[in-house]
Design a protein around this motif. Structure first.
Motif, PDB file in Angstrom:
ATOM      1  N   THR A   1      -3.518   0.463  -3.480  1.00  0.00           N
ATOM      2  CA  THR A   1      -2.871  -0.792  -3.216  1.00  0.00           C
ATOM      3  C   THR A   1      -2.520  -1.499  -4.355  1.00  0.00           C
TER       4      THR A   1
ATOM      5  N   ARG B   1      -7.117   1.818   0.240  1.00  0.00           N
ATOM      6  CA  ARG B   1      -6.633   0.650   1.156  1.00  0.00           C
ATOM      7  C   ARG B   1      -7.229  -0.572   0.808  1.00  0.00           C
TER       8      ARG B   1
ATOM      9  N   TYR C   1       0.768  -1.168  -0.041  1.00  0.00           N
ATOM     10  CA  TYR C   1       0.194   0.027   0.081  1.00  0.00           C
ATOM     11  C   TYR C   1       0.923   1.278  -0.056  1.00  0.00           C
TER      12      TYR C   1
END
Length: 449
Positions: free
Chosen positions: A396, A415, A389
């Protein structure tokens, strides 16, 4: 020996031999076996010629049975010592070795006839037996190769180059060893089989090196030979009698080896269509390209597009690492004498495929390349999914490596958890399929790929 004595018995025996080998060449193993066994029972020949003829007919019946076991691949994965003595199946090598010894006896029977007394028939049968000895040896070498290929099915990567070298050696060794016109169908069938397997394995190597034209030619060559081979089955009809009278005809079912070669070719076609999607899509309309790739098994382009929609992925790319490849010139075909400067920097990592837009996400590319370098040890295990990430770009990344020069990358906005099982499972499924080792495990009848 008069001319009449020399010629009298030959036409009938020769016709029987030609009929047998024609049936064998058309994969009618049971019919061929029944045919020579019936001829052996009906044979009334006496003397040296009669003894040799009877011995060869017995050997040919065993040859038909061996060929059936070989083409149906029933010998693969047999566990030695796992069965009782009475139910134990002989290995294919044992079957062909026994057959080889039978044929050697027929060959020596003809050679040990009284000087000057050997008839044309005895010479012919001795000569054919000698050539069939070479054929049985060729079969044993091919059976060993299929055993090796089957054992590779569980491995992460397969050295197809090594298999191609073995096949080329077999073809070179036996290409002119059973050339008698009576054995024409057998020789043609052997050449076709070895050519098809060689071209498919060569294609596997060429696709993995991103060589468009060589891979296309290998795939086309294998397809042409398989199609011609398949027409043998379409021309044959099998008559079946019904319990309550009447009968029907249906096409003869191809043996397992042929069906496996078809499936292996289909798997390579799917991989080829994915790795060279951009070059191929230039030749047709987008809707037609989607329809064509949808017919491949698996449809990589369709599966990835569906995954992107379902999981709202920003991008899925297959990245090619061309460092060290002097011949690399980009997508598709390039004239061998055309000059292009060797790629540098990020251009050493082109996107083979990039979905959904078709263009690689330039802002993310430095991150992708950095992770390919920093996490190389993990990626090179070929079954690890790497997660990263980046707080700066709020994205991500998931990476996995199906084979040495290629990396599959999935990018999400925001994320995402490293433990997202759906994403990891998808990457492992696509990566495992692209590795194309599963078809090797399905060489054995009844195996699931």
């Amino acid at each position: 020996m008069t001319e009449v004595e020399e010629l009298r018995p030959v036409p009938r025996e020769r016709a029987i031999l030609e009929s047998f080998f024609t049936q064998l060449g058309m994969f009618s193993f049971d019919r061929a076996k029944d045919y020579v066994e019936k001829e052996k029972d009906n044979s009334r020949s006496s003397g040296a010629s009669g003894a040799i003829w009877a011995a060869l007919l017995a050997a040919l019946a065993h040859l038909a049975a061996a060929e059936k076991a070989y083409h149906n691949m029933t010998f693969l994965g047999q566990k030695m010592g796992g069965q009782s003595f009475f139910s134990r199946k002989d290995s294919i090598r044992t079957i062909y070795t026994s057959l080889y010894n039978e044929l050697r006896k027929v060959m020596t029977m003809g050679r040990h006839s009284q000087p000057g007394s050997a008839s044309y028939l005895e010479d012919l049968l001795s000569h054919l037996s000698e050539q069939l000895c070479h054929f049985t040896q060729a079969r044993m070498e091919m059976a060993d190769l299929y055993e090796k290929m089957h054992s590779l099915g569980s491995q992460k990567s397969i050295n197809s180059d090594e298999l191609v070298t073995t096949l080329e050696a077999v073809l070179h060794k036996y290409s002119s060893k059973f050339h008698h016109p009576i054995l024409g169908r057998v020789e043609e069938s052997f050449q076709t089989e070895v050519d098809v397997v060689t071209q498919l394995l060569r294609c596997q190597v060429q696709v993995s090196e991103w060589h468009f034209l060589p891979a296309l030619l290998s795939l086309h060559g294998a397809n042409s030979k398989l199609t011609a081979w398949g027409q043998l089955f379409q021309r044959q009809k099998e008559t079946r009698k019904h319990l309550f009278g009447g009968q029907s005809q249906k096409a003869v079912q191809p043996p397992h080896l042929y069906l496996w070669l078809q499936r292996f070719q289909a798997a390579l076609l799917a991989k080829f269509s994915f790795y060279f999607h951009e070059a191929l899509s230039r030749q047709t309309a987008p809707a037609d390209m989607r329809a064509l790739t949808a017919r491949t098994t698996p449809d990589y382009h369709g599966k990835i597009s569906s995954f992107i929609r379902k999981h709202d992925a920003s991008n899925v790319s297959l990245v090619f690492d061309n460092r060290g490849s002097e011949s690399f010139q980009g997508h598709g075909y390039h004239h061998p004498h055309s000059y292009r400067e060797a790629p540098k920097g990020v251009e050493q990592f082109p996107a083979v495929v990039s979905l959904p837009s078709g263009e690689r996400p330039l802002t993310h590319w430095p991150n992708v390349i950095m992770m390919m370098g920093d996490r190389a040890a993990e990626l090179n295990t070929l079954d690890k999914v790497v997660h990263f990430y980046d707080d700066k770009v709020q994205s991500t990344y998931y990476l996995t490596r199906p084979e040495p020069h290629f990396t599959l990358v999935v990018i999400f906005d925001g994320r995402k958890s490293e433990k997202d099982l759906h994403i990891a499972a998808f990457l492992q499924e696509i990566s495992g399929s692209l590795r194309n080792s599963k078809p090797f495990s399905t060489l054995k009848p009844g195996s699931k790929g």
